[in-house]
Design a protein around this motif. Structure first.
Motif, PDB file in Angstrom:
ATOM      1  N   GLN A  92      24.151 -40.439 -35.190  1.00  0.00           N
ATOM      2  CA  GLN A  92      23.080 -39.682 -34.550  1.00  0.00           C
ATOM      3  C   GLN A  92      21.817 -39.707 -35.407  1.00  0.00           C
ATOM      4  N   VAL A  93      20.680 -39.808 -34.743  1.00  0.00           N
ATOM      5  CA  VAL A  93      19.406 -39.773 -35.457  1.00  0.00           C
ATOM      6  C   VAL A  93      19.186 -38.372 -36.015  1.00  0.00           C
ATOM      7  N   THR A  94      18.417 -38.272 -37.077  1.00  0.00           N
ATOM      8  CA  THR A  94      18.146 -36.976 -37.684  1.00  0.00           C
ATOM      9  C   THR A  94      17.193 -36.171 -36.806  1.00  0.00           C
ATOM     10  N   ALA A  95      17.190 -34.864 -37.004  1.00  0.00           N
ATOM     11  CA  ALA A  95      16.310 -33.990 -36.226  1.00  0.00           C
ATOM     12  C   ALA A  95      14.845 -34.340 -36.470  1.00  0.00           C
ATOM     13  N   GLN A  96      14.500 -34.681 -37.720  1.00  0.00           N
ATOM     14  CA  GLN A  96      13.119 -35.031 -38.044  1.00  0.00           C
ATOM     15  C   GLN A  96      12.704 -36.321 -37.338  1.00  0.00           C
ATOM     16  N   GLU A  97      13.588 -37.310 -37.361  1.00  0.00           N
ATOM     17  CA  GLU A  97      13.286 -38.593 -36.731  1.00  0.00           C
ATOM     18  C   GLU A  97      13.153 -38.436 -35.219  1.00  0.00           C
ATOM     19  N   THR A 132       3.959 -32.147 -16.662  1.00  0.00           N
ATOM     20  CA  THR A 132       4.803 -31.160 -17.345  1.00  0.00           C
ATOM     21  C   THR A 132       6.283 -31.494 -17.202  1.00  0.00           C
ATOM     22  N   ASP A 133       6.675 -32.062 -16.045  1.00  0.00           N
ATOM     23  CA  ASP A 133       8.075 -32.461 -15.863  1.00  0.00           C
ATOM     24  C   ASP A 133       8.450 -33.583 -16.829  1.00  0.00           C
ATOM     25  N   MET A 134       7.524 -34.532 -17.025  1.00  0.00           N
ATOM     26  CA  MET A 134       7.790 -35.621 -17.966  1.00  0.00           C
ATOM     27  C   MET A 134       7.949 -35.084 -19.387  1.00  0.00           C
ATOM     28  N   LEU A 135       7.055 -34.183 -19.775  1.00  0.00           N
ATOM     29  CA  LEU A 135       7.118 -33.634 -21.131  1.00  0.00           C
ATOM     30  C   LEU A 135       8.388 -32.818 -21.332  1.00  0.00           C
ATOM     31  N   GLN A 136       8.786 -32.055 -20.312  1.00  0.00           N
ATOM     32  CA  GLN A 136      10.018 -31.274 -20.415  1.00  0.00           C
ATOM     33  C   GLN A 136      11.238 -32.184 -20.509  1.00  0.00           C
ATOM     34  N   ALA A 137      11.223 -33.295 -19.764  1.00  0.00           N
ATOM     35  CA  ALA A 137      12.342 -34.243 -19.830  1.00  0.00           C
ATOM     36  C   ALA A 137      12.450 -34.855 -21.223  1.00  0.00           C
ATOM     37  N   ILE A 138      11.305 -35.127 -21.852  1.00  0.00           N
ATOM     38  CA  ILE A 138      11.311 -35.674 -23.214  1.00  0.00           C
ATOM     39  C   ILE A 138      11.833 -34.633 -24.197  1.00  0.00           C
ATOM     40  N   ASP A 139      11.348 -33.402 -24.080  1.00  0.00           N
ATOM     41  CA  ASP A 139      11.779 -32.338 -24.999  1.00  0.00           C
ATOM     42  C   ASP A 139      13.266 -32.032 -24.866  1.00  0.00           C
ATOM     43  N   ALA A 140      13.824 -32.254 -23.677  1.00  0.00           N
ATOM     44  CA  ALA A 140      15.230 -31.906 -23.435  1.00  0.00           C
ATOM     45  C   ALA A 140      16.207 -32.919 -24.023  1.00  0.00           C
ATOM     46  N   VAL A 141      15.720 -34.066 -24.476  1.00  0.00           N
ATOM     47  CA  VAL A 141      16.606 -35.109 -25.011  1.00  0.00           C
ATOM     48  C   VAL A 141      17.156 -34.671 -26.363  1.00  0.00           C
ATOM     49  N   SER A 142      18.454 -34.810 -26.535  1.00  0.00           N
ATOM     50  CA  SER A 142      19.106 -34.469 -27.799  1.00  0.00           C
ATOM     51  C   SER A 142      19.510 -35.735 -28.547  1.00  0.00           C
ATOM     52  N   ALA A 143      19.883 -35.563 -29.809  1.00  0.00           N
ATOM     53  CA  ALA A 143      20.350 -36.704 -30.606  1.00  0.00           C
ATOM     54  C   ALA A 143      21.610 -37.306 -30.001  1.00  0.00           C
ATOM     55  N   ALA A 144      22.462 -36.459 -29.429  1.00  0.00           N
ATOM     56  CA  ALA A 144      23.682 -36.956 -28.784  1.00  0.00           C
ATOM     57  C   ALA A 144      23.348 -37.786 -27.547  1.00  0.00           C
ATOM     58  N   ASP A 145      22.302 -37.388 -26.800  1.00  0.00           N
ATOM     59  CA  ASP A 145      21.889 -38.160 -25.622  1.00  0.00           C
ATOM     60  C   ASP A 145      21.482 -39.576 -26.018  1.00  0.00           C
ATOM     61  N   VAL A 146      20.723 -39.680 -27.099  1.00  0.00           N
ATOM     62  CA  VAL A 146      20.266 -40.986 -27.577  1.00  0.00           C
ATOM     63  C   VAL A 146      21.456 -41.845 -27.988  1.00  0.00           C
ATOM     64  N   GLN A 147      22.362 -41.265 -28.760  1.00  0.00           N
ATOM     65  CA  GLN A 147      23.528 -42.009 -29.233  1.00  0.00           C
ATOM     66  C   GLN A 147      24.410 -42.455 -28.075  1.00  0.00           C
ATOM     67  N   ASN A 148      24.675 -41.551 -27.133  1.00  0.00           N
ATOM     68  CA  ASN A 148      25.560 -41.879 -26.011  1.00  0.00           C
ATOM     69  C   ASN A 148      24.964 -42.956 -25.112  1.00  0.00           C
TER      70      ASN A 148
END
Length: 493
Positions: free
Chosen positions: A397-402, A442-458
């Motif tokens: 998983q990517v770090t929170a900072q990254e 705003t929907d696009m920005l919220q969708a970006i903010d909602a992404v977690s490190a687990a989402d990226v890895q999966n």
């Protein structure tokens, strides 16, 4: 001299009460009222009402054509048309290739009413910038011009979209063939990777250019796909009722009847390797590197497209995380120098000339990939570095900072680009053509903010369950491994 200098300032207009100023950077210069007629501004209007007037408006005419606009209160306007008649629909519904890109070549090259010289001269008199772009699913026509010249601009637009001068067909075909010969190596490989992923005869994999396309193919293609229900007229910096009136005057009398064809096409991911032997292209305007290079692209398929906003947000974030570029980038804010392909690949491998992540998003299928370049004798090691970059995201998983840095950069790119009038126009047109409405920012920005490190890895781990598509171009491809060896190298097992 002072008057000439003021004309160079950005046309963006800010209204402070009843005082108007041109702004550029941190400078503010009072507007010269003898230069342009100022807009009427009613200071009694509430801020809420002013914001409502700036929202996009849409009208569907009796013919089926849609008219979309957004007021920007500037002296410049961007007007145009987007047609759902890209090469994917040409292949799937007309059974031909090459006619879609011919529409781009014939755009602004004259019409049945005036020749190319007259059209370009009149566009110059309007202060117009002309543009046309063909993609896999849509064709976009645009003219950026002074607001006071919208009416004659709409007339030129209608002629270019609906009445191209077919007598120029052979000349345009030769010009397109020449432009194809001057493509950069990166552009060549970006086209090849689509062929490798979907096949040479599929809607997304077929070549945009066909030297054997005929006038009959072109006319049949336009008669099939240039239907009113597939056309969206769009404008930014224009009054909506005015745009509707001009569409009724200049477009509706010449529109063909509705074809009511499906706006879907079948596509299947069939990963393969496509290798193209060729000399390093001479790109006009760029320094010629005498040393031979090999450019490769490795891509993985995501079986969804534009309509899956949350998944596309994760995909875009992965692209931002990987980032990359050329080895000799000057850096600076926003250049992505802290992205994975810079910190883990380019900074530690001086023999790699370029490494950059890319995405191709379509209606029902998308690709995530990495394009890279090196000397031919380093080709195997280059592919190994590309595979490792993807594996690292899938395994750890990517770090929170990254992750936060990538989110900030992606949101910054979205918001800063929408400040451009032309990009706002294109975004408005493409979203209405694709979704039938516009996704709120705003929907696009919220969708970006909602992404977690687990989402990226999966996401990346799931993409790597299927074999990759691979493409390469260069004068020496003898050092490249086989596709099965590349797939084995990319495997997480």
């Amino acid at each position: 001299n002072k008057k000439i200098m003021q004309r160079t300032y950005s046309p963006m207009l800010k209204v402070f009460g009843t005082r108007r100023v041109y702004t550029r950077g941190f400078a503010a210069v009072p507007a010269r009222y003898d230069m342009l007629t100022p807009f009427e501004f009613d200071s009694s209007k509430s801020l809420k009402l002013a914001k409502k007037e700036a929202e996009e408006r849409v009208t569907t005419l009796n013919s089926g054509i849609r008219v979309v606009s957004q007021e920007t209160c500037t002296y410049m306007s961007a007007i145009g048309a987007i047609v759902e008649a890209g090469s994917a629909y040409e292949v799937s519904q007309c059974g031909s290739r090459g006619a879609a890109v011919m529409s781009e070549g014939l755009a602004w090259s004259g019409s049945l009413k005036r020749d190319q010289r007259q059209m370009l001269h009149e566009a110059d008199l309007l202060g117009g910038y002309l543009h046309c772009n063909t993609q896999r699913e849509q064709i976009l026509y645009c003219i950026d011009l002074l607001r006071e010249n919208i009416a004659p601009g709409m007339e030129l637009l209608a002629e270019s979209v609906l009445m191209p001068d077919v007598a120029q067909f052979d000349n345009v075909k030769e010009a397109i063939a020449f432009s194809r010969s001057t493509r950069s190596q990166d552009q060549i490989v970006r086209d090849l990777i689509l062929t490798a992923a979907y096949g040479p005869n599929s809607p997304l994999g077929a070549s945009l250019i066909n030297p054997h396309v005929t006038v009959s193919d072109f006319l049949r293609y336009r008669g099939t796909l240039y239907s009113p229900d597939r056309i969206v007229i769009c404008g930014t910096g224009v009054e909506h009722d005015q745009l509707v009136q001009y569409t009724e005057n200049f477009f509706e009398p010449f529109l063909p009847p509705q074809a009511n064809l499906t706006k879907e096409y079948q596509v299947q991911y069939t990963p393969d390797a496509v290798l193209l032997h060729g000399e390093m292209p001479d790109v006009p305007g760029k320094a010629i590197d005498k040393e031979d290079k090999v450019r490769i692209a490795l891509a993985l398929e995501l079986p969804c497209g534009w309509h899956n906003l949350n998944t596309i947000a994760i995909l875009s974030l992965v692209q931002t995380l990987l980032g990359g570029g050329d080895s000799f980038s000057a850096g600076g804010p926003g250049k992505g120098m802290y992205s994975r392909l810079y910190t883990d690949v380019l900074n530690y491998n001086s023999w790699i000339d370029a490494a950059e992540a890319f995405v191709h998003v379509h209606n029902t299928s998308s690709l995530l990939g990495i394009s890279a370049m090196s000397n031919p004798n380093h080709a195997t090691a280059l592919i190994d570095r590309v595979c490792t970059a993807l594996q690292q995201i899938a395994r750890t998983q990517v770090t929170a900072q990254e992750l936060q840095r990538a989110k900030n950069m992606l949101k910054c790119n979205v918001l800063s680009q929408l400040e451009s009038r032309l990009i706002l126009f294109e975004d408005l047109a493409r979203q209405y053509a694709t979704f039938g409405h516009r996704q709120p920012v705003t929907d696009m920005l919220q969708a970006i903010d909602a992404v977690s490190a687990a989402d990226v890895q999966n996401l990346v781990a799931n993409l790597m369950l299927k074999p990759p598509a691979f493409a390469a171009h260069g004068p020496d491809l003898s050092h490249l491994p086989s596709l099965s060896a590349i797939a084995s190298n990319l495997s997480l097992s």
